[in-house]
Design a protein around this motif. Structure first.
Motif, mmCIF file in Angstrom:
data_model
loop_
_atom_site.group_PDB
_atom_site.id
_atom_site.type_symbol
_atom_site.label_atom_id
_atom_site.label_comp_id
_atom_site.label_asym_id
_atom_site.label_seq_id
_atom_site.Cartn_x
_atom_site.Cartn_y
_atom_site.Cartn_z
ATOM 1 N N UNK A 1 23.578 -62.798 -4.769
ATOM 2 C CA UNK A 1 22.241 -63.063 -4.372
ATOM 3 C C UNK A 1 22.515 -64.363 -4.648
ATOM 4 N N UNK A 2 22.686 -65.772 -3.528
ATOM 5 C CA UNK A 2 22.869 -66.872 -4.149
ATOM 6 C C UNK A 2 21.151 -67.702 -4.801
ATOM 7 N N UNK A 3 21.814 -67.857 -6.128
ATOM 8 C CA UNK A 3 20.330 -69.021 -6.641
ATOM 9 C C UNK A 3 19.376 -70.108 -5.610
ATOM 10 N N UNK A 4 20.880 -70.620 -4.888
ATOM 11 C CA UNK A 4 20.657 -71.098 -4.111
ATOM 12 C C UNK A 4 19.583 -71.058 -3.098
ATOM 13 N N UNK A 5 18.679 -72.315 -2.481
ATOM 14 C CA UNK A 5 18.192 -71.631 -0.544
ATOM 15 C C UNK A 5 18.647 -72.127 -0.044
ATOM 16 N N UNK A 6 19.878 -72.191 0.396
ATOM 17 C CA UNK A 6 21.069 -72.915 1.487
ATOM 18 C C UNK A 6 22.813 -72.322 1.297
ATOM 19 N N UNK A 7 22.776 -72.259 2.253
ATOM 20 C CA UNK A 7 24.484 -72.344 2.508
ATOM 21 C C UNK A 7 25.455 -73.308 2.208
ATOM 22 N N UNK A 8 24.775 -74.306 1.517
ATOM 23 C CA UNK A 8 25.400 -75.999 1.012
ATOM 24 C C UNK A 8 25.155 -74.960 -0.342
ATOM 25 N N UNK A 9 23.474 -74.536 -0.723
ATOM 26 C CA UNK A 9 23.925 -75.003 -1.815
ATOM 27 C C UNK A 9 24.488 -74.252 -3.025
ATOM 28 N N UNK A 10 24.623 -72.667 -2.277
ATOM 29 C CA UNK A 10 25.770 -71.254 -2.235
ATOM 30 C C UNK A 10 27.446 -72.233 -2.208
ATOM 31 N N UNK A 11 27.879 -72.705 -1.028
ATOM 32 C CA UNK A 11 28.644 -73.366 -1.558
ATOM 33 C C UNK A 11 29.794 -73.591 -2.764
ATOM 34 N N UNK A 12 28.274 -75.082 -2.841
ATOM 35 C CA UNK A 12 28.389 -75.506 -4.064
ATOM 36 C C UNK A 12 28.805 -74.753 -5.064
ATOM 37 N N UNK A 13 27.649 -73.941 -5.493
ATOM 38 C CA UNK A 13 27.242 -72.789 -6.952
ATOM 39 C C UNK A 13 29.053 -72.219 -7.118
ATOM 40 N N UNK A 14 29.797 -71.861 -5.661
ATOM 41 C CA UNK A 14 31.072 -71.131 -5.920
ATOM 42 C C UNK A 14 31.865 -72.171 -6.793
ATOM 43 N N UNK B 1 18.993 -69.932 21.316
ATOM 44 C CA UNK B 1 18.090 -71.071 21.262
ATOM 45 C C UNK B 1 18.401 -72.166 20.221
ATOM 46 N N UNK B 2 19.911 -71.430 19.678
ATOM 47 C CA UNK B 2 20.589 -72.343 19.221
ATOM 48 C C UNK B 2 20.385 -71.643 17.168
ATOM 49 N N UNK B 3 21.587 -71.960 16.790
ATOM 50 C CA UNK B 3 22.137 -71.437 15.817
ATOM 51 C C UNK B 3 22.335 -72.420 14.284
ATOM 52 N N UNK B 4 21.517 -71.531 13.055
ATOM 53 C CA UNK B 4 21.227 -72.320 11.926
ATOM 54 C C UNK B 4 21.983 -71.519 11.081
ATOM 55 N N UNK B 5 23.054 -72.563 9.941
ATOM 56 C CA UNK B 5 23.794 -71.551 9.270
ATOM 57 C C UNK B 5 23.332 -71.496 8.477
ATOM 58 N N UNK B 6 22.596 -72.191 7.593
ATOM 59 C CA UNK B 6 20.959 -71.547 7.215
ATOM 60 C C UNK B 6 20.296 -70.277 7.142
ATOM 61 N N UNK B 7 20.145 -70.299 8.385
ATOM 62 C CA UNK B 7 19.655 -69.532 8.272
ATOM 63 C C UNK B 7 20.165 -67.837 8.822
ATOM 64 N N UNK B 8 21.026 -68.131 9.141
ATOM 65 C CA UNK B 8 21.655 -66.696 8.800
ATOM 66 C C UNK B 8 22.660 -66.308 7.480
ATOM 67 N N UNK B 9 22.377 -67.615 6.445
ATOM 68 C CA UNK B 9 23.049 -67.393 5.683
ATOM 69 C C UNK B 9 22.152 -66.195 4.793
#
Length: 672
Positions: free
Chosen positions: A105-118, A259-267
């Motif tokens: 589980x990502x310690x970050x709060x967003x998709x971009x944060x998880x990508x950077x941690x990887x 109503x539109x997609x957010x990658x962070x919400x999907x994450x």
């Protein structure tokens, strides 16, 4: 590494008084020995006496080495005491709950944060000097270990748990602690505005996220107190709350699709569902009725953690899982727009020809504007920038006049065509027939678009050149410009490569168009334009409403056309900066340039091979512009819908049959 150690030396190196980092390093070496024992050590590993004769061939070698290790520990008390002392110190000093509560589980709060941690995990080396088992786990295990762990027989697994595993009380305490951490995180996730505001109110009626934390605390108390009957009842209640919460979270997906997609919400949703599933696995382990079942559940948990490790090591799975919904939303928006680019009957076909002719006339003016920018003699970047701005203005004008540019069609119509295929299931005969019908409609629409564009751009360019000669005494192009056109458009040069590259840009513009529309809808900008107090005070209520509807209808087209224009102008200039001499070749623009060059060189140019090589180049440009953009858009549409076209042979056969029986339907609408 441990591949150079034999088992005797490795066990003798076990030191319970060593530092934490040294003890962890010893465990890493032990696991390496299980996977990669030296040839001599591997040869010395024998199957148990009661094993079947061919056990060596069926059992993975790490499992055989584990049996050999267990045999040695059972036979030699001194070795067993030394190893178990190291393991006792390990379980005493390590936070085992972190593995079950945090790993995967990502310690970050967003998709971009998880990508950077990887990215950091791949680049930066790990250290065994840690008190977190979640951090140490990837150094101890590899995803491939799941195969031999799963192959262990029940007796060997029980022996390993008894000799090498944690004390029962310590393991139960770690499981309970992990359960509490996960429950509190799930409860907090359910209250985040991004998820809560998008959940179905009916699914939240029982207030599951209000009770998950207290239900987990009650279960913790009953298990810690040894009240098994109450623990089973509390666990059933917690599972019911988790199921309700899972349904509430699932309702967010319906909201996103509408109503539109957010990658962070999907994450965030993926993280919430993963934690709920992990709680279910911990409950299975905590409520195991006996030691044998507890060992089995523990092995299942370990295998699941190894699967998580495999999934979290790569980038492809991360993008695939979190961008799939966004890709589908973009593709479906493109499909909706693409319906307007498809001529289904003769009336729509004639309308397509007229609109394409209008687009060709505008491109004729664009052709001369491009030559004018080249004559100014600006630097490469600014020449590319103003060329892109001019292209964008031309394409937007075509859109606002409701005309058509043929090369804009494939990226949109491909998604519309893919939408006729079923998502995630086998296609029926009726669906394949509908797909073939859509292919025929697409092909004749493309033919009409190209014919209309080229039929207009050529005479308009020639007419402008004739008018310039009559008024100013000369054409708008010099002979040097005309010779350069013949040299650059010839099929004998890199024209085909440049045309395919332009097809990629056409495809990218369709993605940008879909993304912009999704962004506009997700942030509810149409509602903001219509109802924001400042905007309403400035424009008035009626005009604000009209503006909101206009932007909602045209944001995708504006984004796609502006992005395409700027890419056609700027991308070659930017690539040239990096030493890549790539240019763009657009079929309608290239046709206008060739017509302008021919008007300068005179009728005699028609008798030269150079001219006809340019004509052949334009044919290839058209095919590659359309083919590459269509292929890429079609692939994205299929992937986003989860379509696996296993019936490729059936579809190909249906297309061949339609070509044989009604070839003209691919070029001209049949009579109704």
């Amino acid at each position: 590494m441990a591949a150079g150690w034999d088992l005797t030396a490795l066990v003798n190196a076990a030191d319970p008084k060593a530092t934490l980092a040294e003890r962890h390093l010893w465990l890493v070496r032990l696991m390496e020995w299980l996977r990669h024992a030296p040839a001599a050590a591997a040869a010395s590993v024998a199957a148990p006496v009661d094993a079947a004769p061919d056990d060596d061939t069926r059992t993975p070698r790490p499992a055989l080495r584990l049996k050999h290790l267990l045999n040695q520990l059972e036979r030699h008390a001194a070795l067993r005491d030394r190893v178990q002392a190291v393991l006792a110190a390990f379980w005493r000093d390590i936070d085992a709950a972190s593995l079950m509560a945090d790993f995967g589980f990502g310690a970050r709060v967003s998709f971009a944060g998880e990508l950077w941690s990887r990215v950091q995990a791949h680049v930066l080396p790990g250290t065994p000097a840690t008190g977190e088992l979640a951090v140490l786990f990837p150094m101890l295990f590899e995803p491939e270990d799941a195969a031999w762990i799963e192959a262990l027989d029940a007796a060997t697994a029980a022996r390993a748990a008894r000799l090498l595993g944690p004390p029962a009380g310590a393991l139960r305490q770690a499981l309970l602690e992990a359960l509490m951490r996960l429950a509190s995180t799930v409860q907090a996730a359910g209250f985040t505005p991004a998820l809560r505001q998008r959940m179905d109110a009916a699914e939240l009626a029982d207030r599951p996220f209000h009770q998950i934390g207290s239900a987990a605390a009650a279960l913790h108390t009953s298990i810690a107190g040894g009240d098994n009957e109450t623990a089973l009842r509390d666990a059933a209640y917690l599972r019911a709350l988790l199921d309700t919460g899972r349904r509430a979270a699932a309702s967010v997906m319906s909201h996103l699709e509408q109503h539109g997609v957010s990658v962070d919400i999907v994450y965030d949703l993926d993280q919430l569902n993963g934690r709920v599933n992990r709680i279910e696995r911990l409950l299975d382990s905590l409520l195991a009725p006996d030691a044998e079942n507890a060992t089995t559940e523990g092995r299942h948990l370990l295998i699941e953690l190894l699967a998580v490790q495999a999934a979290t090591q790569g980038f492809r799975a991360l993008f695939a899982s979190h961008y799939s919904l966004l890709a589908r939303h973009v593709a479906e928006r493109s499909a909706e727009i693409g319906k307007h680019y498809i001529a289904r009957d003769r009336t729509e076909h004639r309308d397509m020809l007229k609109r394409a002719a209008g687009g060709g006339a505008v491109v004729a003016g664009t052709t001369f504007a491009k030559f004018a920018i080249a004559l100014i003699g600006m630097t490469a970047f600014w020449a590319g920038f103003w060329s892109g701005a001019m292209y964008a203005a031309s394409f937007v004008l075509i859109m606002l006049l409701h005309w058509t540019l043929a090369t804009k069609q494939p990226a949109m119509t491909a998604a519309a065509m893919a939408a006729t295929l079923p998502a995630g299931s086998a296609a029926t005969d009726e669906e394949i027939d509908a797909f073939v019908d859509r292919v025929a409609q697409l092909m004749r629409s493309q033919v009409a678009g190209i014919i209309g564009n080229l039929a207009a751009v050529t005479p308009v360019v020639l007419l402008v050149q004739w008018g310039s000669t009559a008024v100013f005494g000369g054409t708008l192009l010099s002979k040097a410009d005309a010779d350069h056109v013949l040299h650059s458009l010839t099929l004998l040069g890199p024209t085909a490569l440049f045309a395919a590259f332009t097809g990629v840009l056409l495809f990218l513009s369709s993605l940008i168009a879909g993304w912009a529309e999704n962004w506009f809808v997700f942030h509810r900008l149409d509602s903001a334009i219509a109802w924001n107090p400042r905007i309403v005070a400035t424009l008035g209520s009626a005009r604000a409403g009209r503006w909101a509807r206009w932007w909602r209808s045209n944001i995708s087209g504006l984004a796609g056309n502006v992005s395409l224009g700027m890419m056609l102008g700027l991308v070659p200039a930017l690539l040239a900066f990096f030493g890549l001499p790539i240019e763009v070749r657009h079929v309608t623009l290239s046709t206008g340039q060739l017509a302008a060059a021919a008007s300068v060189l005179g009728v005699s140019v028609l008798l030269t091979p150079a001219f006809w090589w340019c004509v052949a180049g334009i044919v290839v440009i058209g095919l590659l512009n359309l083919g590459v953009s269509f292929y890429l858009a079609f692939k994205v549409a299929l992937r986003s819908r989860g379509v696996r076209v296993k019936e490729r042979g059936r579809i190909a056969a249906a297309l061949r049959s339609r070509v044989r029986s009604s070839l003209l339907s691919f070029l001209w609408p049949p009579r109704v």
